[in-house]
Design an enzyme around this catalytic site. Structure first.
Site, PDB file in Angstrom:
ATOM      1  N   GLU A 179       3.708  -4.455  14.356  1.00 56.12           N
ATOM      2  CA  GLU A 179       5.139  -4.610  14.120  1.00 56.12           C
ATOM      3  C   GLU A 179       5.888  -4.251  15.406  1.00 56.12           C
ATOM      4  O   GLU A 179       5.348  -3.610  16.296  1.00 56.12           O
ATOM      5  CB  GLU A 179       5.592  -3.633  13.024  1.00 56.12           C
ATOM      6  CG  GLU A 179       4.812  -3.720  11.743  1.00 56.12           C
ATOM      7  CD  GLU A 179       5.092  -5.008  10.984  1.00 56.12           C
ATOM      8  OE1 GLU A 179       6.222  -5.516  11.081  1.00 56.12           O
ATOM      9  OE2 GLU A 179       4.169  -5.510  10.339  1.00 56.12           O
ATOM     10  N   LYS A 217       0.815  -1.229   0.000  1.00 53.10           N
ATOM     11  CA  LYS A 217       0.000   0.000   0.000  1.00 53.10           C
ATOM     12  C   LYS A 217       0.838   1.264   0.000  1.00 53.10           C
ATOM     13  O   LYS A 217       0.435   2.289  -0.543  1.00 53.10           O
ATOM     14  CB  LYS A 217      -0.985   0.007   1.171  1.00 53.10           C
ATOM     15  CG  LYS A 217      -0.346  -0.149   2.538  1.00 53.10           C
ATOM     16  CD  LYS A 217      -0.570  -1.523   3.103  1.00 53.10           C
ATOM     17  CE  LYS A 217       0.322  -1.751   4.316  1.00 53.10           C
ATOM     18  NZ  LYS A 217       0.028  -2.929   5.074  1.00 53.10           N
ATOM     19  N   LYS A 255      -4.113   3.793   2.802  1.00 53.70           N
ATOM     20  CA  LYS A 255      -5.250   3.030   2.275  1.00 53.70           C
ATOM     21  C   LYS A 255      -6.420   3.937   1.877  1.00 53.70           C
ATOM     22  O   LYS A 255      -7.032   3.737   0.825  1.00 53.70           O
ATOM     23  CB  LYS A 255      -5.680   1.976   3.307  1.00 53.70           C
ATOM     24  CG  LYS A 255      -4.612   0.886   3.502  1.00 53.70           C
ATOM     25  CD  LYS A 255      -4.882   0.050   4.726  1.00 53.70           C
ATOM     26  CE  LYS A 255      -3.890  -1.087   4.882  1.00 53.70           C
ATOM     27  NZ  LYS A 255      -3.964  -1.730   6.214  1.00 53.70           N
TER      28      LYS A 255
HETATM   29  N1  HSE Z   1      -0.415  -3.433   9.566  1.00 56.28           N
HETATM   30  C1  HSE Z   1      -1.545  -3.556   8.734  1.00 56.28           C
HETATM   31  C2  HSE Z   1      -2.798  -3.666   9.589  1.00 56.28           C
HETATM   32  C3  HSE Z   1      -1.391  -4.772   7.862  1.00 56.28           C
HETATM   33  O1  HSE Z   1      -2.684  -3.886  10.813  1.00 56.28           O
HETATM   34  O2  HSE Z   1      -3.905  -3.508   9.088  1.00 56.28           O
HETATM   35  C4  HSE Z   1      -2.370  -4.883   6.723  1.00 56.28           C
HETATM   36  O3  HSE Z   1      -2.274  -3.836   5.820  1.00 56.28           O
END
Ligand code: HSE
Length: 413
Positions: free
Chosen positions: A186, A101, A201
């Site tokens: 993460e 994205k 997004k």
């Molecule tokens: N880190 C993103 C989320 C992963 O938690 O939605 C998916 O795009």
């Protein structure tokens, strides 16, 4: 046989290889063009003992220079070197599909132009909403509509954290720790919790909905790090939940309100029921009305499922381009988010509650006062009528002896 390559053997890339390998016959049975074979996996690492270790290469040129590779799935993430690799692959006449994205939001327009010039496809269904069918329905099935508004829970990690705060009374820090332990967030969760991921997004959705490039750098994004359990309790008091909502809305003057921020979502909204790591996106078209998309917005196999669907689509349209894209940025299209009216939830620390309440009513007119158990008597929380954020801040600045603790927009969906 249709040879493909996968760039990046991480969560999504390994999911793509797994689906292609295990579902090969099923996929081919439904589409004879899609006799897929993973020929290369590009990664910096080695994978000793992995059933696909013989396919791993460290040299991008192996893929670029192999004319038998028609489709490449880019699952590296980030823009460097993903942008350069994608551009070179498209220029070499290969289709590229991606879950990236960040790359689509920042360089999608450029990459789509290169794809068009070389008569190949650049597809990115997995980049928004993970496994939820979203970009195709928006681009094709809703093509007869002018899109009026999109409101979405677009980040699974923050939705998981907020769900833990709402349902288990955990603090942001406690919920984040659980999200990290479960592998949702993460180790550096900044892009998730600061709204950066959701911003990319909503920009991709706005690109497709409004047909013009939206630069994420020009879109206001605010995360959930300042949300407290006091705010969660006050939201509950007015039959609402706090969600991180990405919004892209047409305004009467033709501009677009595009933003990501925490929002008070009323329990009647479909978005209020989207919990844990799930995503939900509400789209309003001028002909169809509201349509709602819900499902797993992240995770290995859900995301890979969307990537593989793009691979199959490319295999079926090897000689034909799919119409998916948007035009250049329109100067001034993104409105100043501080100048668009919204109802607001406000929590204040005050010195004299009775005096402050009168002053607030004088400044804001009709307000809806909120309560929570265990509230300090120096705390005031309320919902306003619609005002712009600039108006709200000016009114708050003019109040005496109050300290602003929270200011959260109320979602109108
Ligand atoms: N880190 C993103 C989320 C992963 O938690 O939605 C998916 O795009």
């Amino acid at each position: 046989m249709m040879n493909i390559a996968v760039l990046g053997y991480g969560t999504v890339g390994s999911g793509v290889v797994e689906i292609v390998n295990t579902k090969h016959a099923y996929i081919q049975g439904r589409s004879s063009e899609a006799d897929l074979n993973v020929k290369y996996i590009l990664d910096l690492r080695d994978f000793p003992g992995d059933p696909n270790e013989d396919k791993v290469t460290h040299d991008f040129n192996d893929i670029l220079n192999d004319n038998s590779v028609r489709i490449v799935a880019e699952a590296m993430g980030g823009t460097k070197p993903a942008f350069e690799f994608t551009a070179k692959l498209l220029e070499a006449g290969k289709h590229v599909v991606t879950s990236n994205k960040e790359l689509v939001a920042t360089h999608g327009l450029e990459l789509l132009k290169i794809a068009k010039e070389h008569n190949v496809n650049y597809m990115f269904e997995a980049s928004v909403g993970g496994g939820i069918p979203l970009l195709r329905p928006l681009s094709y099935c809703l093509a007869a509509n002018e899109i009026q508004a999109i409101n979405g829970i677009l980040n699974g990690t923050t939705n998981f954290i907020l769900s833990k705060m709402i349902n288990e009374n955990l603090t942001f820090e406690e919920a984040l720790e659980i999200a990290q332990a479960n592998g949702y967030a993460e180790a550096d969760p900044t892009a998730d919790v600061e709204g950066i991921d959701a911003c990319r997004k909503i920009c991709i959705l706005a690109d497709l909905a409004f047909g013009a490039n939206v630069d994420p750098a020009k879109v206001h994004a605010e995360g959930i790090t300042k949300i407290t359990l006091e705010d969660v309790a006050y939201a509950n008091n007015c039959g609402s939940v706090i969600k991180l909502v990405g919004t892209a809305k047409r305004l009467p003057d033709g501009k677009a309100y595009i933003t990501v921020s925490p929002a008070i979502v009323r329990s009647g909204s479909q978005l209020a029921a989207v919990s844990d790591v799930f995503n939900g996106v509400l789209i309003n078209g001028d002909k169809v009305g509201d349509v709602f998309f819900y499902g797993p917005g992240a995770g290995k196999l859900p995301t890979a499922s969307a990537v593989v669907a793009d691979i199959i689509d490319c295999a079926n349209h090897d000689e034909k381009r799919k119409m998916l894209g948007w035009g250049p940025e329109i100067d001034g299209m993104v409105a100043d988010y501080r100048e668009v009216p919204n109802e607001y939830y406000i929590r204040l620390k005050v010195e004299n509650p009775a005096e402050a309440q009168q002053e607030i009513r004088d400044a804001f007119g009709k307000i809806y006062l909120l309560a929570r158990s265990g509230a300090y008597n120096t705390e005031l929380a309320f919902i306003t009528a619609p005002f712009t954020e600039n108006e709200v801040r000016a009114k708050l600045d003019a109040l005496h002896s109050v300290k602003l603790k929270s200011l959260i927009r109320v979602a109108d969906c």
